[in-house]
Design an enzyme around this catalytic site. Structure first.
Site, short mmCIF file in Angstrom:
data_model
loop_
_atom_site.label_atom_id
_atom_site.label_comp_id
_atom_site.label_asym_id
_atom_site.label_seq_id
_atom_site.Cartn_x
_atom_site.Cartn_y
_atom_site.Cartn_z
N ASN A 134 -38.22 9.47 37.08
CA ASN A 134 -37.29 8.43 36.53
C ASN A 134 -36.44 8.87 35.66
O ASN A 134 -35.13 8.44 35.36
CB ASN A 134 -37.16 6.72 36.93
CG ASN A 134 -37.31 6.36 37.55
OD1 ASN A 134 -37.56 6.86 39.12
ND2 ASN A 134 -37.76 5.68 37.98
N PHE B 50 -41.27 -3.03 30.80
CA PHE B 50 -40.91 -2.29 32.32
C PHE B 50 -39.78 -1.61 32.25
O PHE B 50 -38.53 -1.47 31.56
CB PHE B 50 -40.01 -3.90 32.73
CG PHE B 50 -41.12 -4.81 33.41
CD1 PHE B 50 -42.03 -4.26 34.67
CD2 PHE B 50 -40.98 -5.60 32.43
CE1 PHE B 50 -42.84 -5.06 35.08
CE2 PHE B 50 -42.93 -6.58 32.74
CZ PHE B 50 -43.60 -6.84 34.38
N GLU B 51 -39.62 -0.91 33.24
CA GLU B 51 -39.39 0.35 33.04
C GLU B 51 -37.21 0.33 32.76
O GLU B 51 -36.82 0.88 32.38
CB GLU B 51 -39.50 1.29 34.63
CG GLU B 51 -39.06 2.32 34.80
CD GLU B 51 -38.98 3.31 36.07
OE1 GLU B 51 -40.06 2.58 36.68
OE2 GLU B 51 -39.14 4.45 36.16
N PHE B 52 -36.67 -0.74 33.74
CA PHE B 52 -35.55 -1.29 33.49
C PHE B 52 -35.20 -2.01 31.99
O PHE B 52 -33.41 -1.96 32.42
CB PHE B 52 -35.08 -1.71 34.77
CG PHE B 52 -34.89 0.08 35.90
CD1 PHE B 52 -34.67 0.75 35.95
CD2 PHE B 52 -35.33 0.17 36.46
CE1 PHE B 52 -34.63 1.96 36.03
CE2 PHE B 52 -36.12 0.81 37.30
CZ PHE B 52 -35.30 1.77 37.93
#
Lengths: 325, 253, 325, 253
Positions: A134, B50-52
């Protein structure tokens, strides 16, 4: 700075930074022009067969679902796709319009693996699959957004993810340490859904910005869909909220509930039943086709799609978001 | 003590691996439940990442996706994926939680394909942020269903690096030094990694599970220490919070 | 990826990314700790002789002037400095405490060249001067902020700016094009002035963000001064406004008018007479020393410094900013 | 026609180089006055871009620094220096305005040192954003005091690239193709660059200035075309707006 190892995956969209500069000079107007149009016109004008296309953010969250469905509806094919996605890319894969895939994650999150992806990849229908992490693929967007041919990164190293990517391992000429280089990824088309935009394309997002900043700057053609179209004065009152300035944008589409069945932070929550409907339908090829017929082919546009759910249900999604504030 | 499922115990064991006032990279599913449980019990200042883009959210309600509004509700910062991943790359993320279809004795994980790469026998979702978490966070903890099909001698595809081929291999490959997997929380046991050999080692079995059960369900040779403990079952508090506050809809448990 | 050419300037602060990771693991607390302290304590605890230090933004605009003066007041010396600056770096140079300089621009903007810089460099008092462009040095911060040893860029190439830098020219292994690599710049200490912060260090900036994002992430020790200290609840209400999260921060100093005589967008305008006073004073060594005596050495702290100007004058600066909104 | 100073005419000539609906990278000083004048006359949609993050501000009041609030007042976006410089790097900035202590016939600029590098005879401010603007914007326009001391055969230090050593040299060095200086607005004349040789060429003199005056005050051989025009003096409108609206305090004029 020796190249120590090269990933053997296909570089599906090789970058040409000078051509990108030239494109940005000649094809991107600096004029404040009215770019508001309906989804049909936006997709017809800027998407094309075989284009390399990407979507932001992530399936069930601020995803450009209305634009995604319109791409299928207009019958575009042989798409080459930057593949981090949930419902949005799953729909494209299920519709059989994806030819090559730079994949990071395509799945259904809490609902598990994507059956559509399995069918399309295991059968070889998707011709080429190149692996990335990602962050790796977002850093590829970031390289393009910065206008440089690559970025050094410290993940992907030592794994099959690297081996089946198109990255390279090199020795840093300053410190001698090993770093992975990922090539810039310049998209032919990008689709991004935002909270608000003006008619020129100045766009603002509330909450996390995912990879909108990078993707918007990495695309040759950018279609924005927005929950709200606002006057430019409102943009000028809070210029520090603008994540995507107008000159990056080719089309602006007004799309309330544009992320449905996913959520839009502060506007509406996800429609769990509608998501599950896709999860169940996509388990089989037949179910998939029936779903696509009902929700894509047989409705003329996003407004008609929303009509299938009805005002009451949509209002409840808004109310739930409001209650959480 | 109430009855409980292996999944419930797995969540409790995962939560217990999250110390207070540390940063933890949280992915979809079990790690979200575990982080929420940890915050509500021993780790009120666990900083969820969190990733985003969400940093420091209070997980009062369970998010279902790593980008949704609950991952940055009342958060300290809401940025984007590059900021988060670069924060990990700079060494600010203490713990990362990972999953996969296969794991080997060095903690390498596969979530990409079963069989050859293309076309594969089974296409799985791909790395997602897994590879980045496994490369950049200081310590990773894998959460796995325990079976021979998943604990395999050789993963079909190294999606996310464990210790690769053994001691020194991560550093030799070029990954940041001092990183790597430290625990595996399975549905049968809590496992760790031997300091010397970097091979997976049984630490404690779940109540009702024997060492032999674990060996039986593991496709490679585990290091079995002289003393193997037994994991504490879920406490009443853990179970109540898990069932009543965190997942009342029973999405996971 | 061959190195085609290397700049011959001194690499004043060679990067060590693994040591930076280790520092960030061991020395930067993840705890939400109260870091509010006065400027005296903040500077005493985190600045040291010979440290490599940087300031954001730019002299007359949102610059950490109160912290800058405190560094001089406490007698630190032999500073190695990342040099884009106006009043703030000019003061340090004039005070004779700068030993080495990664310079991009040091001058007085509309008021021309810096006499203090001229004296210190032409006399050889500043031992080492390495050249960079503004973007080049910010990209160096950005490399450190990304946790990678370098970034590729397309400026600096072909010039003496490159030749007297510590950059390298290489061939991109993906496209064969030439790019310049700039090494990561990890600061020992950074000083940043913001609109608001909580006691833990979560900091927000209104308007342009300059290079605060990058510098905050490139520093081992970070001192924030803020116009306002706000409750954490206010930060949590608008997390998308947080540019600097708490874990990056070592000290938080409450400094109203912290940018004086420069401006702070939306809070106060620049104090033109006070700026001119420095411009005139710094023309000579004697004037410089008299200025430093009056505004730095002879006042115990920022509060006393502000007292030299008086409430009425400061109120007028606020009123002018308010009138412009 | 009122009397006017060479500086006033220089500002007017610079403003006339800014077409409507283009992007222009604006530095401190003359370019700010010129951009403001252009916006108020022929280029209401000139998109000003300032180094530290302001894009599309309406320059109703003159900023005194490239980061101050007036550079992003009523702007379309307020970001930071990396976003702006990367926007230029991607080819989005049409025009850039530059200055320097010295310029040579290829438009190379020096704003770093007079004499050798260290210690120098005279230490100047350094590149600032100059090198980036000269490397990354499509077209650059230099604004210069016209004298032999400034128009020199060889600059002591190439801070910002013009055409370097001549045709093809920028591309050969690795700079983005198709870029380079197009105009020099001096206190005596408007100059350009010959397509073929990339050498500086006289285009038009200011009223009252002769071609010989220009040659006299230039330290290298200028290309003098058969026809040299005369620059239009400031119009009444230009002067009025400049004096009454843009710089009523007379900071520059």
């Amino acid at each position: 700075m020796r190249v120590l190892e090269s990933g053997q995956g296909e570089l599906i969209q090789p970058p040409d930074l000078d051509e990108f500069r030239e494109w940005n000079r000649a094809k991107k107007s600096r004029k404040l022009e009215d770019k508001l149009m309906d989804e049909h016109e936006a997709i017809r004008r800027f998407v094309f067969d075989g284009c390399y296309i990407g979507t932001e953010l992530y399936g069930t969250v601020r995803a450009p679902m209305s634009l995604t469905r319109e791409v299928i509806r207009q019958g575009f094919k042989d798409l080459r796709v930057a593949g981090q996605g949930v419902l949005e890319l799953d729909l494209w894969i299920a519709a059989g319009i994806v030819k090559k895939l730079d994949i990071t994650y395509i799945g259904l999150e809490v609902y598990g693996v994507s059956k559509a992806l399995r069918r399309a990849v295991e059968s070889g229908q998707i011709e080429s699959v190149t692996e990335w992490s990602n962050a790796g693929i977002t850093w590829r967007f970031k390289a393009a957004a910065m206008g440089v041919p690559f970025l050094p990164i410290r993940s992907m190293i030592g794994t099959d993810t690297f081996r089946y990517s198109a990255a390279k391992l090199v020795e840093d000429p300053f410190t001698g340490m090993k770093v992975c280089l990922v090539p810039a990824l310049i998209l032919d088309v990008a689709l991004i859904h935002v909270h608000r935009a003006d008619r020129y394309g100045n766009a603002q997002i509330d909450g996390i910005s995912g990879f909108a900043f990078e993707m918007a700057r990495a695309a040759k053609r950018l279609i924005i869909s927005a929950e709200e179209i606002v006057p430019t004065d409102e943009i000028r009152r809070h210029p520090d909220r603008t994540i995507i300035p107008y000159y990056l944008v080719d089309a602006v589409v007004h799309a309330p509930f544009g992320s449905h069945p996913g959520e839009m932070a502060y506007h509406y929550v996800r429609d769990e039943d509608a998501i599950k409907e896709w999860v169940e339908a996509s388990a089989t090829e037949e179910g998939t086709q029936a779903y696509l017929k009902k929700y894509v082919y047989d409705v003329p546009d996003h407004q008609a799609y929303l009509g299938l759910f009805g005002k009451e249900r949509l209002d409840a999604l808004r109310a739930a978001a409001e209650a959480a504030r | 003590m109430s009855d409980y499922s292996p999944i419930e115990l797995m969540i409790c064991v995962a939560a217990r691996q999250m110390p207070d006032s540390t940063t933890a990279f949280i992915g979809t599913g079990i790690p979200m439940l575990a982080a929420s449980l940890a915050q509500k019990l021993h780790a009120p200042n666990l900083v969820t990442v969190f990733e985003f883009g969400g940093t420091g959210a209070m997980l009062e309600e369970l998010p279902l996706a790593v980008g949704e509004e609950r991952t940055f509700r009342k958060a300290l910062a809401a940025s984007g994926i590059t900021d988060i991943m670069e924060t990990a790359q700079r060494g600010f993320i203490d713990y990362g939680f990972l999953g996969g279809a296969q794991i080997d004795m060095y903690g390498n994980l596969n979530s990409t394909v079963i069989g050859k790469h293309h076309p594969p026998k089974v296409r799985l979702p791909g790395s997602g942020g897994g590879n980045d978490v496994g490369s950049l966070c200081w310590h990773t903890i894998a959460i796995m269903q325990h079976s021979k099909r998943r604990f395999v001698p050789e993963v079909d595809f190294i999606t996310t690096p464990g210790y690769l081929t053994g001691p020194g291999a991560r550093e030799e490959a070029g990954l940041p030094p001092g990183t790597g997997p430290i625990k595996v929380v399975s549905t049968m046991a809590l496992l760790g990694f031997d300091e010397e050999t970097k091979r997976m080692r049984l630490e404690a079995v779940y109540p009702g599970v024997t060492v032999e059960d674990v060996i039986e369900n593991t496709g490679f040779e585990l290091i079995i220490p002289d003393h193997v403990g037994t994991v504490e079952p879920p406490t009443d508090d853990e179970l109540r919070i898990l069932r009543e506050e965190i997942d009342p809809a029973g999405l996971y448990i």
